[in-house]
Design an enzyme around this catalytic site. Structure first.
Site, PDB file in Angstrom:
ATOM      1  N   THR A 185     -46.933 -13.246 -28.318  1.00 25.26           N
ATOM      2  CA  THR A 185     -46.027 -13.787 -27.297  1.00 25.26           C
ATOM      3  C   THR A 185     -45.367 -15.034 -27.873  1.00 25.26           C
ATOM      4  OG1 THR A 185     -47.773 -15.193 -26.422  1.00 25.26           O
ATOM      5  CG2 THR A 185     -47.548 -13.009 -25.468  1.00 25.26           C
ATOM      6  N   GLU A 333     -47.016  -8.262 -23.085  1.00 25.49           N
ATOM      7  CA  GLU A 333     -48.301  -7.764 -22.588  1.00 25.49           C
ATOM      8  C   GLU A 333     -48.178  -6.409 -21.893  1.00 25.49           C
ATOM      9  OE1 GLU A 333     -47.062 -10.775 -22.261  1.00 25.49           O
ATOM     10  OE2 GLU A 333     -48.593 -12.321 -22.501  1.00 25.49           O
ATOM     11  N   LYS A 442     -43.450 -26.589  -6.280  1.00 24.15           N
ATOM     12  CA  LYS A 442     -44.229 -26.365  -5.064  1.00 24.15           C
ATOM     13  C   LYS A 442     -44.084 -27.577  -4.167  1.00 24.15           C
ATOM     14  CE  LYS A 442     -47.272 -23.370  -7.627  1.00 24.15           C
ATOM     15  NZ  LYS A 442     -48.476 -23.319  -8.467  1.00 24.15           N
ATOM     16  N   TRP A 447     -42.294 -22.682  -2.110  1.00 26.23           N
ATOM     17  CA  TRP A 447     -41.882 -22.574  -3.497  1.00 26.23           C
ATOM     18  C   TRP A 447     -40.363 -22.660  -3.614  1.00 26.23           C
ATOM     19  CZ3 TRP A 447     -45.200 -18.156  -6.075  1.00 26.23           C
ATOM     20  CH2 TRP A 447     -46.551 -18.563  -6.082  1.00 26.23           C
TER      21      TRP A 447
END
Lengths: 544, 544
Positions: A185, A333, A442, A447
Site C-alpha cells: 500500500t 487490500e 468529527k 462527520w
C-alpha cells in the site's frame, strides 16, 4: 458429503495457457522507451514467459521467493507477470515513483532476491543497490547493448536470459492458496504494508473481471491499461486479458496526449483504464490539434478509479467520444476490485441527470465482494445512500492480514476488513466515498467530509489546491480547518472564501478558519500529506 | 509460502444473498399450471428459500441428505434450488419424462428422503411411492387445496410448510467442496449414473456463465430458460441469474408457440435458452398468426445446446428476430458447460457464409475447461478442425467420479474425462461434434459419422427419421447400415436413397444397405435407442 468434482487448482498459469492455445496471434502492443511500438502475439508472450521460468530456475529461485520489478507497462513486464507467478515465485511489483527511503524499505521488507528494472531506472537502482542485501541478481529489461554502465552485482540483460533458454517448460501445479504476488500500500502514514495475493484469490478476482457487470473483459476488447502494472497488478487486467484473449495495448511510460491519441486511433482501443488526470491531459492536447474526430475512435468504455471523476471527464467522453465512463472503487487490500459503475436496465430508464448522479458515484457492488458501512461502534448502517459510515469489505479476494503480520489483525472475527474509507451505500449497492476515515472531521459527534469541502474550495477561481484537516476544538472536539494554495498571481482572503462556501454547505460544515499557504506537502504518489498538516496545524484553533 | 487472502468458502447461498441485497424487486415470473403468470421479486424468493430451509431442518434433514424434485420451471422449483443447497442439503432434480423403472432406479439410488413434486405429477408419484423406501416425506408444490387425493405418506403442501416458518434464517457456512446437487445422466445404455456437484464447482461454473465470452448473464438480461430446471441445473442459469440480479421468466410446462410468444413479447425477454425444437414449434405457430413482428421483440441472444442446430433456426432468428443464436456444448458431467459459440472480432470480419460455418459448430472452448481430441490410443490429435477423435475434458467443474462409484474410474490419471463424444477442435477452440463414440462406424480403421449420414438421409423428402448403426463386416470390420421410417403415405427404396446420398458423401461413407422400418425405438427423452438397433441389426450384412 463432499461433491465428486475435480480438485483442479486455480492457478494463474491457466490464463496464459488459454491465451496461447486459442488466441496465439492476438497482439500485445507495447510502447518502448524510444517511442517505437513493439508487437508480439499471446503465443509469443507465452513462449517467452516459459523461457523466463527456466531462467528463474537457473537462478536457483524456489517457490515463494520474491522477484521484484521496477518497470512501466511493456510486454517484458507482462511476461514477468506470468513467468514469475506461473513458476510459483512471488511477483513483487514496486512503484518507481516512491521516495528512495520507501523503495529501500519495501524491497528489504519483501526480501526480494532478484530485481528486474526498466533500463531508464538504472540510476535509481544503482543508488538503491548498496542498501538491498537480499537482492543477488539484477535484470535490466532490455538487450545487452542497453545494459547500464552502473555497477550492479550480477547484472544481466533480460533478453540474454531468454535467449539462453528454450520454451520447453510446463507450468507446475501446486496449492492454489500459494502466494502469487505482493503489492505494498502507498500508505500516507507509517510504513507501506504488503498485501500477499494467492493464485486462488487472483483467479477468482480475474473471473469477476470477465463478468458483464464487472469489467466485461472479453475477446472482443482491445484494452489500453494506463493504470501501471505496478499498481495493484494493473487492476488485474493483464490476467483477464490473457484469460479471454483480449488485445493489449501497453503505453510504456508515455501518457502524453499525442502518444495516447495515436494508440487509441491506430490500435483500435475499445476499452481504456486510466485515472481522470490522463483524460484531462488528453483533452488539453486535443484542443491544440485541429481536425481530430474522437467520435471515430472505437473507444466505447473507460474505467477510472482511485479518485472521484470530474463530471467534465464523464461528459466529454460521452459526448465527444461516444464512450461510457465507469467509475470503479477498490484498494490494494481488495485485489483491488469492490465496485464498478455499471447501470442496470432500471437505471437506464432514468433521465440523463439522474444517470449522471449514479455515474458520479464510485460504482456498484460486484458479486463476490460483500460491502457494508458501519458506525464507529461497528453497527451496520442502512444502505440508504445517506448514512455515512466506515466502509468494510469481505470476500475471497480480500486480504486476511498484511505480509509478515505488519499492523496486527487486519480483519475482525467475522472477516470484515476496515477499508479506512468513509462513505455511503445505496439500496442498489452504489458506493459513494466521502472521505478517508483518518481525514474526516468529527464535529460534536457528526462527520464532516474533508473531501467535499476541498472539492468545493477548489471551485473558487483563485484556488489551486485545498486541504481540509480536523483541528482540535474545545467545544466540538474537532472543527474543519481549510488550507489553500493560490494560482499564480491570484490571492483570496478568509472572508472571501468562506463567503464562497457559505451557500454551498450546511452552516455547521463551514471551516472555522482558512489559511493561505505557499505549498502543501505531498507524498511520492501526489497525495496531500494530511498527517504532516495535522502535525503542524491541529492546535491552530486553540492557539488563538 | 501461502498468500494472505481470506479463505471465504465458495457457496451457492452467496448468489441468493447478492440478489436479495441488490436486486430484491427484480422479478421472477412463472407460468403456473392454469396458465396464469405469477410474479415475485428476488427478495421474495430469498425470504421463501429461507423459510424452506427452516422447514427442511424441521424434517430432521442433515447436511448431505438428498431432497428430490419432479417439477417444471416455476418459482417454487427455483426456491428449492437455493433453499435446499443453501442448507447444505443435496438437491436431486429428476426428469419426470423418464420411464417409471428409471425413475424408481434413480430415486432409490440417490436415497432421497423428501420428494417435492408438481401437483400434476401426483399420479406418477403415487405409482412410484410404494417402491421408494427412502422417501419419508412428500411435498406437493402448491397450496393445501391443490393437494392430490392420492394416498402418499406424510404428504404436505409446500405453501403450508412455508407459512409455518418465518424467514429469520442465516445460510450456514461449510466446506465449499460439500455436495450441492445431484443429476443423473440420461444414459442410452445401462443405468443412469449420478453426477454429484459441489458448491465450489457450481460457483466456479456460475462465474463462467457471467463472463462475456461464455453466457454473458448480467443484470441487463431478462432470461427465458426453456431448458428444464431438472436438466443439469438448467445449465446453471438460475444461479447466474441470482448472482447478477437478472430477471427470470420461467415457462412452467408450457412451451407451445402462443405461450412462448406471449412471454417473449410481454416480459421483454432478451436472452432465451432452448433446444431447436422449441424454436421450430414457435416458428410454425407464428406462421398461423397474422401481423406478428418478431423484430419488435427485445430478444437478442438465444442459447441452444444438446443437439446440432439447423441452419434454418439460426437464419430465422437472425433475419426475423434480429437475434444471434449461440450453440453451446456440454454434458451433465461438465456442469454442463464446455463451449459457447461466441465469435471474436477476427471472426466477425469474415463474410456471412464463413460466420455461418462457425455458428453451425458446437461453440468455442471457454476459459476454465480444457478440451482435447485424442485417437483411440489416447494420443492427442491436432486442433486443425479436421482430425476426428474422442473428446476429452478437464477442469474444476468436470466430475471426478460418478455417485457411489458407479462405472468405476471416470477420469484418467491426468484428470481427463472421456466425454463419449467424437468430433474435431479447430485452432480457435471451436468444437464440432460428429458422433457419439459408441455410434461411430469404424470402417477399416477410418471413422464414419452416423450423425452426418442421418442428417443427410432426413433431407430426403420421403424420410421421417433415420438411424445409422455399425453393422459387422467381414472385410471392413464395420460398415454403415441405414434404417429409416417414412412420412405418412410416402415410401422410398434402397436404390433411391443411396442415389440421393451418393453425391453428398465420400464413396466409402455410403451405407452398405438401407432398411425401411415402421418405427424406430426411442428413449424416454426422445433419443433413438441405437443399442436396441445394434442388438437387432448388427449382423445384418453377415446374414445375407
Amino acid at each position: 458429503m463432499l461433491g465428486l468434482m475435480q480438485q483442479r487448482e486455480l492457478l494463474i498459469s491457466s490464463f496464459l495457457d488459454y491465451a496461447e492455445a486459442y488466441h496465439p496471434t492476438v497482439e500485445v502492443v507495447s510502447r518502448l522507451r524510444d517511442g517505437a511500438l513493439h508487437r508480439i502475439g499471446w503465443g509469443g508472450i507465452a513462449a517467452r514467459a516459459r523461457k523466463l521460468a527456466k531462467a528463474l530456475q537457473r537462478f536457483g529461485l524456489r517457490r515463494g521467493d520474491r522477484v521484484a520489478t521496477l518497470a512501466w507497462n511493456t510486454h517484458r513486464h507482462l511476461e514477468l507477470f506470468f513467468g514469475v507467478t506461473g513458476s510459483g515465485i512471488v511477483l513483487h511489483t514496486v512503484n518507481p515513483r516512491l521516495f528512495a527511503d520507501q523503495l529501500r524499505y519495501i524491497l528489504n521488507h519483501a526480501d526480494s532476491s532478484v530485481l528486474c528494472f526498466d533500463v531508464e531506472f538504472a540510476p535509481l537502482v544503482a543508488d538503491l543497490a548498496p542498501h538491498l542485501p537480499s537482492v543477488h541478481t539484477y535484470v535490466a529489461l532490455g538487450h545487452r547493448d542497453e545494459l547500464p554502465d552502473h555497477p550492479l552485482p550480477n547484472l544481466v540483460a533480460y533478453e540474454d536470459l531468454l535467449d539462453a533458454e528454450d520454451a520447453d517448460f510446463a507450468w507446475p501445479r501446486f496449492d492454489e492458496n500459494s502466494a502469487s504476488s505482493l503489492c505494498y500500500t502507498s500508505g500516507t502514514t507509517g510504513n507501506p504494508k504488503g498485501v500477499l495475493y494467492s493464485h486462488r484469490s487472483t483467479v477468482l478476482h480475474t473471473l469477476s473481471l470477465m463478468a458483464v457487470d464487472t469489467m466485461a473483459i472479453s475477446a472482443r476488447e482491445t484494452i489500453l491499461p494506463c493504470a501501471p502494472l505496478f499498481h495493484v497488478n494493473c487492476w488485474g487486467i493483464p490476467y483477464a486479458a490473457a484469460g479471454t484473449g483480449a488485445k493489449l495495448v501497453l503505453p510504456g511510460s508515455r501518457l502524453d496526449g499525442a502518444s495516447l491519441w495515436e494508440l487509441l486511433r491506430d490500435e483500435g482501443v475499445t476499452f481504456a483504464a486510466a485515472v481522470p488526470t490522463v483524460w484531462l491531459t488528453l483533452f488539453a492536447w486535443m484542443e491544440q490539434q485541429p481536425g481530430l474526430d474522437p467520435a471515430a475512435l472505437k473507444l466505447r468504455r473507460v474505467l477510472s478509479g482511485g479518485t472521484a471523476v470530474p463530471r467534465l471527464v464523464i461528459e466529454t467522453l460521452r459526448d465527444r467520444f461516444g464512450a461510457t465512463l465507469q467509475q470503479a472503487w477498490g484498494m490494494t487490500e481488495l485485489s483491488p476490485l469492490g465496485t464498478v459503475g455499471n447501470l442496470t436496465p432500471r437505471h437506464e430508464a432514468l433521465d440523463a441527470e439522474a444517470q449522471m448522479a449514479l455515474r458520479l458515484k464510485q460504482g456498484r457492488t460486484i458479486y463476490g465482494i460483500e460491502l457494508r458501512v458501519v458506525d464507529e461502534a461497528g453497527t451496520p448502517l442502512p444502505r440508504d445512500g445517506s448514512s455515512v459510515g466506515l466502509v468494510q469489505a469481505r470476500g475471497p479476494w480480500v486480504l486476511s492480514g498484511y505480509f509478515k503480520g505488519v499492523g496486527g489483525q487486519a480483519v475482525d472475527a467475522d472477516g470484515w476488513f476496515g477499508t479506512g474509507d468513509v462513505g455511503t451505500l445505496d439500496a442498489d449497492g452504489f458506493l459513494t466515498i466521502t472521505d478517508r476515515a483518518k481525514d474526516v472531521v468529527k464535529s460534536g459527534g457528526e462527520w464532516i467530509s474533508s473531501i467535499e469541502l476541498e472539492n468545493l474550495a477548489v471551485g473558487h477561481p483563485a484556488v489551486r489546491e485545498a486541504a481540509v484537516i480536523a483541528a482540535r476544538h474545545p467545544r466540538w472536539q474537532e472543527r474543519p480547518l481549510l488550507l489553500v494554495t493560490c494560482k499564480d498571481g491570484r490571492s483570496v482572503t478568509r472572508t472571501e472564501l468562506l463567503a464562497f462556501l457559505e451557500p454551498k454547505v450546511a452552516k455547521w460544515w463551514l471551516p472555522d478558519d482558512v489559511i493561505c499557504v505557499d505549498a502543501l506537502p505531498h507524498t511520492a504518489t501526489g497525495k496531500v500529506q494530511k498527517a504532516q498538516l495535522r502535525r503542524d496545524y491541529a492546535d491552530w484553533l486553540e492557539r488563538g
